[in-house]
Design a protein around this motif. Structure first.
Motif, mmCIF file in Angstrom:
data_model
loop_
_atom_site.group_PDB
_atom_site.id
_atom_site.type_symbol
_atom_site.label_atom_id
_atom_site.label_comp_id
_atom_site.label_asym_id
_atom_site.label_seq_id
_atom_site.Cartn_x
_atom_site.Cartn_y
_atom_site.Cartn_z
ATOM 1 N N UNK A 110 97.103 68.584 106.461
ATOM 2 C CA UNK A 110 97.015 70.047 106.372
ATOM 3 C C UNK A 110 98.122 70.770 107.116
ATOM 4 N N UNK A 111 98.840 70.051 107.980
ATOM 5 C CA UNK A 111 99.890 70.704 108.760
ATOM 6 C C UNK A 111 101.182 69.896 108.701
ATOM 7 N N UNK A 112 102.292 70.583 108.958
ATOM 8 C CA UNK A 112 103.615 69.962 108.961
ATOM 9 C C UNK A 112 103.722 68.975 110.123
ATOM 10 N N UNK A 113 104.332 67.830 109.851
ATOM 11 C CA UNK A 113 104.462 66.835 110.922
ATOM 12 C C UNK A 113 105.594 67.187 111.887
ATOM 13 N N UNK A 114 106.408 68.203 111.556
ATOM 14 C CA UNK A 114 107.509 68.609 112.441
ATOM 15 C C UNK A 114 107.130 69.801 113.321
ATOM 16 N N UNK A 115 106.558 70.851 112.674
ATOM 17 C CA UNK A 115 106.284 72.076 113.440
ATOM 18 C C UNK A 115 104.804 72.458 113.459
ATOM 19 N N UNK A 116 103.956 71.688 112.822
ATOM 20 C CA UNK A 116 102.513 71.935 112.742
ATOM 21 C C UNK A 116 102.174 73.199 111.954
ATOM 22 N N UNK A 117 103.106 73.677 111.137
ATOM 23 C CA UNK A 117 102.862 74.860 110.308
ATOM 24 C C UNK A 117 102.108 74.497 109.031
ATOM 25 N N UNK A 118 101.736 75.525 108.253
ATOM 26 C CA UNK A 118 101.017 75.270 107.002
ATOM 27 C C UNK A 118 101.941 74.600 105.973
ATOM 28 N N UNK A 119 101.358 73.762 105.145
ATOM 29 C CA UNK A 119 102.158 73.013 104.166
ATOM 30 C C UNK A 119 101.672 73.296 102.754
ATOM 31 N N UNK A 120 102.537 72.945 101.807
ATOM 32 C CA UNK A 120 102.211 73.084 100.389
ATOM 33 C C UNK A 120 102.559 71.755 99.710
ATOM 34 N N UNK A 121 101.631 71.246 98.929
ATOM 35 C CA UNK A 121 101.848 69.981 98.221
ATOM 36 C C UNK A 121 102.815 70.222 97.065
ATOM 37 N N UNK A 122 103.763 69.301 96.889
ATOM 38 C CA UNK A 122 104.747 69.413 95.822
ATOM 39 C C UNK A 122 104.348 68.541 94.643
#
Length: 89
Positions: A27-39
């Motif tokens: 559910x979160x980015x592994x770099x900045x812990x921000x919200x992600x979107x599935x491609x």
């Protein structure tokens, strides 16, 4: 095991995650812990072995159907003329 691709909405980085059945959803980015979107990504796979269209049927043509067969009229063969068969009277 599927590999999912994600894009972070904060930092814009793309990353992949190998997802196992026992893993929880990312559910979160592994770099900045921000919200992600599935491609959505293009997948490829190769059929190996026998029994597939590529290996068994790909280069072969199907036999023609009954309606596609053209009937050819054969002319009866004429026997060759032999010399000496004519009688001279």
């Amino acid at each position: 095991m599927p590999i999912f691709e994600y894009t972070c909405e904060n930092c814009g980085k793309d990353f992949e995650v190998l997802v196992l059945a026992s893993d929880s959803e990312v559910k979160t980015c592994k770099f900045c812990q921000g919200p992600i979107r599935k491609k959505m990504s293009v997948t490829t796979f190769h059929l190996k072995g026998t029994g597939w269209y590529v290996t068994d049927y790909g280069g072969k043509k199907a036999p023609p159907c009954e309606t596609e067969k053209t009937e050819t009229k054969e002319t009866p063969a004429t026997p060759p003329e032999t010399k000496g068969s004519e009688s001279s009277t």
